[in-house]
Design a protein around this motif. Structure first.
Motif, mmCIF file in Angstrom:
data_model
loop_
_atom_site.group_PDB
_atom_site.id
_atom_site.type_symbol
_atom_site.label_atom_id
_atom_site.label_comp_id
_atom_site.label_asym_id
_atom_site.label_seq_id
_atom_site.Cartn_x
_atom_site.Cartn_y
_atom_site.Cartn_z
ATOM 1 N N UNK A 69 0.828 -1.210 0.000
ATOM 2 C CA UNK A 69 0.000 0.000 0.000
ATOM 3 C C UNK A 69 0.858 1.253 0.000
ATOM 4 N N UNK A 70 1.931 1.252 0.783
ATOM 5 C CA UNK A 70 2.781 2.437 0.877
ATOM 6 C C UNK A 70 3.523 2.697 -0.426
ATOM 7 N N UNK A 71 3.936 1.644 -1.110
ATOM 8 C CA UNK A 71 4.597 1.829 -2.408
ATOM 9 C C UNK A 71 3.652 2.499 -3.398
ATOM 10 N N UNK A 72 2.391 2.091 -3.396
ATOM 11 C CA UNK A 72 1.409 2.730 -4.269
ATOM 12 C C UNK A 72 1.203 4.191 -3.873
ATOM 13 N N UNK A 73 1.170 4.464 -2.561
ATOM 14 C CA UNK A 73 1.006 5.834 -2.088
ATOM 15 C C UNK A 73 2.185 6.703 -2.511
ATOM 16 N N UNK A 74 3.405 6.153 -2.435
ATOM 17 C CA UNK A 74 4.584 6.905 -2.861
ATOM 18 C C UNK A 74 4.509 7.212 -4.346
ATOM 19 N N UNK A 75 4.026 6.253 -5.136
ATOM 20 C CA UNK A 75 3.892 6.489 -6.579
ATOM 21 C C UNK A 75 2.895 7.606 -6.850
ATOM 22 N N UNK A 76 1.777 7.607 -6.137
ATOM 23 C CA UNK A 76 0.776 8.667 -6.306
ATOM 24 C C UNK A 76 1.363 10.019 -5.924
ATOM 25 N N UNK A 82 -5.289 12.087 3.820
ATOM 26 C CA UNK A 82 -4.340 11.797 4.890
ATOM 27 C C UNK A 82 -3.039 12.495 4.531
ATOM 28 N N UNK A 83 -2.449 13.188 5.493
ATOM 29 C CA UNK A 83 -1.181 13.867 5.249
ATOM 30 C C UNK A 83 -0.048 12.973 5.751
ATOM 31 N N UNK A 84 0.691 12.332 4.845
ATOM 32 C CA UNK A 84 1.697 11.343 5.262
ATOM 33 C C UNK A 84 2.913 12.002 5.912
ATOM 34 N N UNK A 85 3.688 11.156 6.599
ATOM 35 C CA UNK A 85 5.014 11.538 7.060
ATOM 36 C C UNK A 85 5.999 11.404 5.911
ATOM 37 N N UNK A 86 7.036 12.229 5.933
ATOM 38 C CA UNK A 86 8.161 12.078 5.026
ATOM 39 C C UNK A 86 9.432 12.006 5.862
ATOM 40 N N UNK A 137 8.067 7.748 2.472
ATOM 41 C CA UNK A 137 6.728 8.181 2.844
ATOM 42 C C UNK A 137 6.088 7.129 3.738
ATOM 43 N N UNK A 138 5.311 7.579 4.716
ATOM 44 C CA UNK A 138 4.595 6.661 5.606
ATOM 45 C C UNK A 138 3.212 7.216 5.892
ATOM 46 N N UNK A 139 2.183 6.455 5.556
ATOM 47 C CA UNK A 139 0.810 6.856 5.867
ATOM 48 C C UNK A 139 0.505 6.640 7.338
ATOM 49 N N UNK A 140 1.078 5.585 7.914
ATOM 50 C CA UNK A 140 0.669 5.171 9.250
ATOM 51 C C UNK A 140 1.764 5.379 10.298
ATOM 52 N N UNK A 141 2.944 4.812 10.088
ATOM 53 C CA UNK A 141 3.958 4.871 11.137
ATOM 54 C C UNK A 141 5.373 4.885 10.593
ATOM 55 N N UNK A 142 6.266 5.541 11.320
ATOM 56 C CA UNK A 142 7.707 5.495 11.093
ATOM 57 C C UNK A 142 8.352 5.105 12.418
ATOM 58 N N UNK A 190 11.756 1.540 9.925
ATOM 59 C CA UNK A 190 10.647 1.011 9.127
ATOM 60 C C UNK A 190 9.662 2.128 8.842
ATOM 61 N N UNK A 191 9.132 2.140 7.631
ATOM 62 C CA UNK A 191 8.040 3.050 7.287
ATOM 63 C C UNK A 191 6.872 2.207 6.799
ATOM 64 N N UNK A 192 5.804 2.185 7.594
ATOM 65 C CA UNK A 192 4.635 1.336 7.308
ATOM 66 C C UNK A 192 5.035 -0.117 7.090
#
Length: 321
Positions: A79-86, A133-137, A150-155, A286-288
């Motif tokens: 999911x995070x890889x797709x979010x990074x692509x977006x 959702x405003x992700x972490x970078x 990028x992390x939607x949920x946790x770093x 770890x990121x997500x």
């Protein structure tokens, strides 16, 4: 006080499925894929991901276009890889993310929708609404813009990074117990304990730490049972100095009871600190759930200026009193 509508209707022209063939529940994905093809005939585009996450991000980003909704089939890493692509396609409008929980860890997907909803994937996309959702970078000194994680949920840095490395290993993925929902917690727990034992302490701004964890919401909770107001600009920050029982017991009790952890609020500010190794081993982050090596030096964690739009059916996220 009346509820305030936060979300927008979901409309899309093409459904892009990014499928991880090595996810722990990949076989179950074929049933979901068939239902989506039947529900949205001629509108589904399938892309199979590979082990190299950077290649996956580039391939997904290249094929995206306005009118897409992206449905990752896998765990949090997929999911995070797709979010990074977006996030890389600044030229596009809103391209929503609708992750399906077909991997080992599915915190992002289960935050957005219940297990029951995923049993009816066509209905989920028909009834779902989108919200930001405003992700972490996460950036390290000397990294280019494309190297930011990028992390939607946790770093996390430390124990969770070591555990994520174990959960990402081929040995864990091949464990037969992962295919059984009620038994897969056994190998997960074994890997988590091993990660806890094998993780080495490091220094954050000169102070000893075994874990620095940031969670994109006000509660640190078990997946699927969230009390997070989105897109509120808040995050939970947890730091552990050592592995002594007196240090860990209060944290584990709060986690088990779903109580709020000490939190700080952050809007567009950057959290900066230095990381220094103590032993000879690498510092794992770890990121997500995606493991990576944290190189010694200055790092920064900030919020993305541009949101990622996600698909949800949870009333607690769609409306806020």
């Amino acid at each position: 006080m009346e509820d305030v509508e936060l979300a927008e209707p979901l409309e899309f022209e093409r459904l892009v499925v990014t499928r991880n063939p090595k996810s722990t529940n990949a076989r179950n994905g074929y049933r979901t894929l068939g239902m989506l093809k039947e529900g949205f005939p001629g509108r589904l585009f399938e892309l199979e991901t590979h082990e190299d996450e950077h290649t996956n991000i580039e391939r997904i980003a290249e094929l995206l276009r306005d009118g897409d909704v992206v449905a990752p089939f896998g765990g949090d890493s997929t999911a995070t890889q797709a979010a990074e692509a977006i996030s890389r396609r600044q030229d596009l409008g809103k391209v929503p993310l609708a992750p399906f929980p077909l991997g080992n860890a599915n915190q992002i997907a289960l935050m957005l929708n219940s297990w029951l909803r995923y049993r009816f994937p066509v209905s989920l996309l028909q009834r779902g609404r989108i919200l930001p959702i405003y992700p972490f970078l996460f950036r390290a000194q000397g990294w280019s813009e494309d190297e930011a994680r990028l992390a939607l949920f946790t770093i996390g840095i430390g124990v969770t990074g070591a555990s994520a490395l174990g959960l990402d290993s081929p040995e864990f993925r091949k464990n037969r117990l992962n295919r059984l929902p009620f038994l897969k917690k056994i190998p997960e727990a074994q890997v988590a304990v091993r990660g806890f034992r094998e993780s080495e302490p490091f220094r954050k701004d000169g102070l000893d730490r075994i874990e620095v964890l940031l969670v994109n919401g006000r509660r640190v909770a078990k997946h699927g049972r969230f009390d997070i107001e989105l897109p509120e600009q808040a995050f939970a920050l947890l730091e552990l100095p050592d592995k002594r029982p007196t240090t860990l017991a209060p944290v584990l009790i709060r986690f088990a009871m779903q109580l709020t952890q000490p939190a700080q609020r952050m809007t567009n500010e950057t959290l900066e600190f230095t990381v220094e190794a103590i032993g000879d081993g690498p510092i794992m982050g770890q990121n997500d759930g995606q493991p990576f090596v944290v190189k010694p030096g200055k790092v920064s964690i900030t919020r993305s200026q541009r949101p990622i739009y996600v698909v949800t059916t949870r009333r607690s996220l769609i409306q806020r009193g």
